[in-house]
Scaffold this active site. Structure first.
Site, PDB file in Angstrom:
ATOM      1  N   HIS A  99      46.355  42.135  48.047  1.00 27.24           N
ATOM      2  CA  HIS A  99      46.547  40.692  48.226  1.00 27.24           C
ATOM      3  C   HIS A  99      47.940  40.384  47.673  1.00 27.24           C
ATOM      4  O   HIS A  99      48.391  41.032  46.727  1.00 27.24           O
ATOM      5  CB  HIS A  99      45.616  39.845  47.367  1.00 27.24           C
ATOM      6  CG  HIS A  99      44.149  40.065  47.528  1.00 27.24           C
ATOM      7  ND1 HIS A  99      43.468  41.095  46.951  1.00 27.24           N
ATOM      8  CD2 HIS A  99      43.210  39.328  48.180  1.00 27.24           C
ATOM      9  CE1 HIS A  99      42.181  40.997  47.238  1.00 27.24           C
ATOM     10  NE2 HIS A  99      41.990  39.947  47.977  1.00 27.24           N
ATOM     11  N   ASP A 102      48.066  40.190  43.909  1.00 25.16           N
ATOM     12  CA  ASP A 102      47.937  41.435  43.131  1.00 25.16           C
ATOM     13  C   ASP A 102      49.296  42.042  42.823  1.00 25.16           C
ATOM     14  O   ASP A 102      49.446  42.788  41.858  1.00 25.16           O
ATOM     15  CB  ASP A 102      47.182  42.527  43.905  1.00 25.16           C
ATOM     16  CG  ASP A 102      45.898  42.062  44.520  1.00 25.16           C
ATOM     17  OD1 ASP A 102      45.276  41.158  43.945  1.00 25.16           O
ATOM     18  OD2 ASP A 102      45.513  42.615  45.578  1.00 25.16           O
ATOM     19  N   GLU A 230      36.212  39.304  56.726  1.00 31.15           N
ATOM     20  CA  GLU A 230      35.278  40.032  55.856  1.00 31.15           C
ATOM     21  C   GLU A 230      34.094  39.131  55.514  1.00 31.15           C
ATOM     22  O   GLU A 230      34.228  38.182  54.732  1.00 31.15           O
ATOM     23  CB  GLU A 230      36.018  40.468  54.582  1.00 31.15           C
ATOM     24  CG  GLU A 230      35.158  41.316  53.682  1.00 31.15           C
ATOM     25  CD  GLU A 230      35.945  41.886  52.509  1.00 31.15           C
ATOM     26  OE1 GLU A 230      37.117  42.296  52.705  1.00 31.15           O
ATOM     27  OE2 GLU A 230      35.394  41.924  51.407  1.00 31.15           O
ATOM     28  N   GLU A 266      31.677  44.921  54.024  1.00 30.84           N
ATOM     29  CA  GLU A 266      31.592  45.467  52.669  1.00 30.84           C
ATOM     30  C   GLU A 266      30.140  45.762  52.306  1.00 30.84           C
ATOM     31  O   GLU A 266      29.255  44.929  52.522  1.00 30.84           O
ATOM     32  CB  GLU A 266      32.195  44.468  51.678  1.00 30.84           C
ATOM     33  CG  GLU A 266      32.089  44.948  50.241  1.00 30.84           C
ATOM     34  CD  GLU A 266      33.005  44.176  49.311  1.00 30.84           C
ATOM     35  OE1 GLU A 266      34.141  43.844  49.728  1.00 30.84           O
ATOM     36  OE2 GLU A 266      32.595  43.912  48.168  1.00 30.84           O
ATOM     37  N   HIS A 269      28.487  43.146  50.038  1.00 39.59           N
ATOM     38  CA  HIS A 269      28.272  41.870  50.711  1.00 39.59           C
ATOM     39  C   HIS A 269      27.070  41.954  51.647  1.00 39.59           C
ATOM     40  O   HIS A 269      26.317  40.987  51.788  1.00 39.59           O
ATOM     41  CB  HIS A 269      29.503  41.464  51.513  1.00 39.59           C
ATOM     42  CG  HIS A 269      30.751  41.287  50.694  1.00 39.59           C
ATOM     43  ND1 HIS A 269      31.943  40.907  51.235  1.00 39.59           N
ATOM     44  CD2 HIS A 269      30.978  41.440  49.361  1.00 39.59           C
ATOM     45  CE1 HIS A 269      32.865  40.821  50.285  1.00 39.59           C
ATOM     46  NE2 HIS A 269      32.304  41.154  49.149  1.00 39.59           N
ATOM     47  N   ASP A 294      34.712  48.031  53.556  1.00 40.23           N
ATOM     48  CA  ASP A 294      34.991  48.017  52.123  1.00 40.23           C
ATOM     49  C   ASP A 294      33.832  48.764  51.487  1.00 40.23           C
ATOM     50  O   ASP A 294      32.683  48.300  51.506  1.00 40.23           O
ATOM     51  CB  ASP A 294      35.059  46.583  51.585  1.00 40.23           C
ATOM     52  CG  ASP A 294      36.465  46.000  51.668  1.00 40.23           C
ATOM     53  OD1 ASP A 294      37.345  46.658  52.263  1.00 40.23           O
ATOM     54  OD2 ASP A 294      36.683  44.904  51.136  1.00 40.23           O
ATOM     55  N   ASP A 305      27.605  40.975  42.928  1.00 40.16           N
ATOM     56  CA  ASP A 305      28.617  41.756  43.644  1.00 40.16           C
ATOM     57  C   ASP A 305      29.493  42.427  42.581  1.00 40.16           C
ATOM     58  O   ASP A 305      30.534  41.916  42.207  1.00 40.16           O
ATOM     59  CB  ASP A 305      29.455  40.804  44.512  1.00 40.16           C
ATOM     60  CG  ASP A 305      30.492  41.533  45.333  1.00 40.16           C
ATOM     61  OD1 ASP A 305      30.380  42.755  45.480  1.00 40.16           O
ATOM     62  OD2 ASP A 305      31.416  40.872  45.833  1.00 40.16           O
ATOM     63  N   ASP A 307      30.974  45.409  42.618  1.00 41.81           N
ATOM     64  CA  ASP A 307      32.104  46.228  43.089  1.00 41.81           C
ATOM     65  C   ASP A 307      32.217  47.566  42.362  1.00 41.81           C
ATOM     66  O   ASP A 307      33.293  47.912  41.843  1.00 41.81           O
ATOM     67  CB  ASP A 307      33.425  45.461  42.948  1.00 41.81           C
ATOM     68  CG  ASP A 307      33.534  44.307  43.942  1.00 41.81           C
ATOM     69  OD1 ASP A 307      32.897  44.368  45.008  1.00 41.81           O
ATOM     70  OD2 ASP A 307      34.267  43.347  43.653  1.00 41.81           O
ATOM     71  N   ASP A 337      36.822  49.046  47.760  1.00 41.87           N
ATOM     72  CA  ASP A 337      36.865  47.731  47.129  1.00 41.87           C
ATOM     73  C   ASP A 337      35.965  47.845  45.895  1.00 41.87           C
ATOM     74  O   ASP A 337      34.881  47.267  45.829  1.00 41.87           O
ATOM     75  CB  ASP A 337      36.369  46.665  48.109  1.00 41.87           C
ATOM     76  CG  ASP A 337      36.722  45.260  47.643  1.00 41.87           C
ATOM     77  OD1 ASP A 337      37.151  45.122  46.483  1.00 41.87           O
ATOM     78  OD2 ASP A 337      36.574  44.314  48.429  1.00 41.87           O
TER      79      ASP A 337
HETATM   80  C1  XLS Z   1      35.505  39.965  47.354  1.00 41.72           C
HETATM   81  C2  XLS Z   1      36.111  40.602  48.514  1.00 41.72           C
HETATM   82  C3  XLS Z   1      37.608  40.835  48.413  1.00 41.72           C
HETATM   83  C4  XLS Z   1      38.146  41.153  49.777  1.00 41.72           C
HETATM   84  C5  XLS Z   1      39.606  40.914  49.925  1.00 41.72           C
HETATM   85  O1  XLS Z   1      34.281  39.950  47.179  1.00 41.72           O
HETATM   86  O2  XLS Z   1      35.449  41.811  48.732  1.00 41.72           O
HETATM   87  O3  XLS Z   1      37.884  41.828  47.490  1.00 41.72           O
HETATM   88  O4  XLS Z   1      37.872  42.459  50.139  1.00 41.72           O
HETATM   89  O5  XLS Z   1      39.953  39.613  49.680  1.00 41.72           O
HETATM   90 NI    NI Z   2      36.009  43.336  50.038  1.00 41.91          NI
HETATM   91 NI    NI Z   3      33.521  41.930  47.678  1.00 45.38          NI
END
Ligand code: XLS
Ligand code: NI
Ligand code: NI
Length: 434
Positions: A99, A102, A230, A266, A269, A294, A305, A307, A337
């Site tokens: 992003h 980042d 996404e 993802e 998600h 992702d 979530d 990650d 991700d």
């Molecule tokens: C957040 C999202 C983010 C996207 C990119 O939950 O997964 O990381 O992949 O903005």
């Molecule tokens: Ni993501």
């Molecule tokens: Ni995410």
């Protein structure tokens, strides 16, 4: 060279019998699976935000990581980039994703944000001349800054819509300049907190206009990558407009965008939406909008979530089975991700998390490919629908009417008996490949 990863060797494939933690045991980039190199199947990407920008916070506590590149200056952003590309080299990573927020310090206004981003993009471009690591996708962070608390494209304030649109333009320019294969839009705050202050119709219309502008700009600048949405059902907003793959498809169709935009799915998600990862991939493939993934996993106890890096081969294998069945990635890939846990303080934690995840994905891919090449599962699926191959069945689909069919059912005395779905038998078959 920084000394951040001092003492950590470049990771190479040593095979399943190696006991070296700093080696791949299953991910062998050059190994050919179903006629394609593993590296070209999996197309791994490192996520800049999790590995280099995340400071270790959770909803109950702040920063736990101490990194020499944390801070808001151009010099530190460049140090961060140096460390990032060193990690890409150690992992032999084919791709990364980022992003804007980042990679550049936050400026005081749009002009300063843009200058900062452009300077870092030039810095990346110089590094990418000698590095193998390419850009899988770029994206704009339209959710962290307080200006986006009520959304970006769906914000009630047209000036915030404008700020977001201008920001996406700069991020698309950056992605284009760096040869990105895709551009992603994740609408973290494109949902609502309360219906009491929300105009659902206006917000959906505005988001669609925003997406049309993205598509128009893509064509205007000749960006040949894929535009990806996404899906995510909630977190941070409630009921996001891009709830899951099917919802995104309905939205795209409603606004005439279905041939221009695909999805980046993802794992975490999909679970938040009450689906499985493989279901979301299969849905996207069946609708012709599968783009990229992702890869991560949630904490199954907390339900958030979280990650985390994937570590469950059977789950990952199911996902790659659907991807292989759909013909594999084209512009998409496997973006991790995922972030290390807030107690994982050491430089080696950043490396080993990726090494393990790449191995898990390689095992999943190989299992999926073996099952697909074996063909029994697809043969069983085909056999289940074989009745539809008869001319009478095809005719019914093409020109059948309820009253016509009723007449035939009566005349032929049709009295069909149910057949077993053979689920356990198929599950046993699947397990033989894991
Ligand atoms: C957040 C999202 C983010 C996207 C990119 O939950 O997964 O990381 O992949 O903005
Ligand atoms: Ni993501
Ligand atoms: Ni995410």
């Amino acid at each position: 060279m920084t000394d951040y990863f001092k003492g950590i060797p470049a990771i190479r494939f040593e095979g399943p019998d190696s006991t070296n933690d700093f080696a791949f045991h299953h991910y062998n980039p050059d190994e050919v699976v179903m006629g394609k190199r593993m590296e070209d199947h999996l197309r791994f990407a490192v996520a800049y935000w999790h590995s280099f920008a995340y400071q270790g916070g959770d909803p109950f506590g702040g920063q736990t990581f101490e990194r020499s590149w944390f801070g808001d200056s151009m010099a530190l952003a460049k140090l961060k980039a140096d460390v990032a590309f060193e990690m890409f080299d150690i992992l032999n990573a084919p791709f990364f994703c980022f992003h804007d927020a980042d990679v550049r310090p936050e400026g005081k206004d749009f002009a300063e944000n843009t200058r900062n981003l452009e300077e870092i993009v030039d810095y990346f471009a110089a590094k990418m001349e000698t590095s193998k690591t390419k850009l899988l996708w770029g994206t704009a962070n339209l959710f962290t800054n307080r200006r986006y608390m009520a959304g970006a494209a769906t914000n009630p304030d047209p000036d915030i819509f404008a700020f977001a649109a201008a920001t996406v333009k700069t991020c698309m320019d950056a992605t284009h300049k760096l040869g990105g294969a895709n551009y992603v839009l994740w609408g973290g705050r494109e949902g609502y907190e309360t219906l009491l202050n929300t105009d659902l119709k206006a917000e959906a219309d505005h988001m669609a206009r925003f997406l049309h502008m993205v598509v128009d700009y893509k064509h205007k600048i000749g960006f040949s990558g894929t535009i990806l949405i996404e899906p995510k059902p909630q977190e941070p907003s409630k009921h996001q407009y891009d709830y899951d793959v099917a919802t995104v498809y309905g939205f795209l169709r409603r606004y005439g965008l279905e041939n221009e935009i695909k999805v980046n799915i993802e794992q975490g998600h999909a679970i938040l939406a009450g689906h499985s990862f493989e279901h979301e991939i299969a849905t996207a493939a069946s609708l012709g909008i599968f783009g990229s993934i992702d890869m991560n996993r949630n904490d199954y106890q907390s339900g958030w979530d979280t990650d985390q890096f994937p570590n469950n081969v059977p789950e990952v294998a199911m996902a790659y089975y659907e991807i292989l069945k759909a013909g594999g990635f084209t512009t998409g890939g496997t973006n991790f991700d995922a972030r290390i846990r807030r107690q994982s303080l050491d430089p080696e934690d950043l490396i080993l998390s990726h090494v393990g995840a790449m191995d898990v994905c390689a095992r999943g891919l190989k299992a999926a490919a073996a099952l697909l090449e074996d063909g029994s599962l697809e043969a069983a699926r085909k056999a289940r629908y074989a009745g539809w191959e008869t001319p009478a069945a095809q005719e019914m689909l093409k020109s059948g009417t309820l009253d016509g069919i009723a007449k035939r059912v009566l005349a032929e005395g049709l009295n069909p008996q149910p057949k077993s779905g053979r689920q356990e038998r198929l599950e046993n078959l699947w397990n033989r490949f894991l």
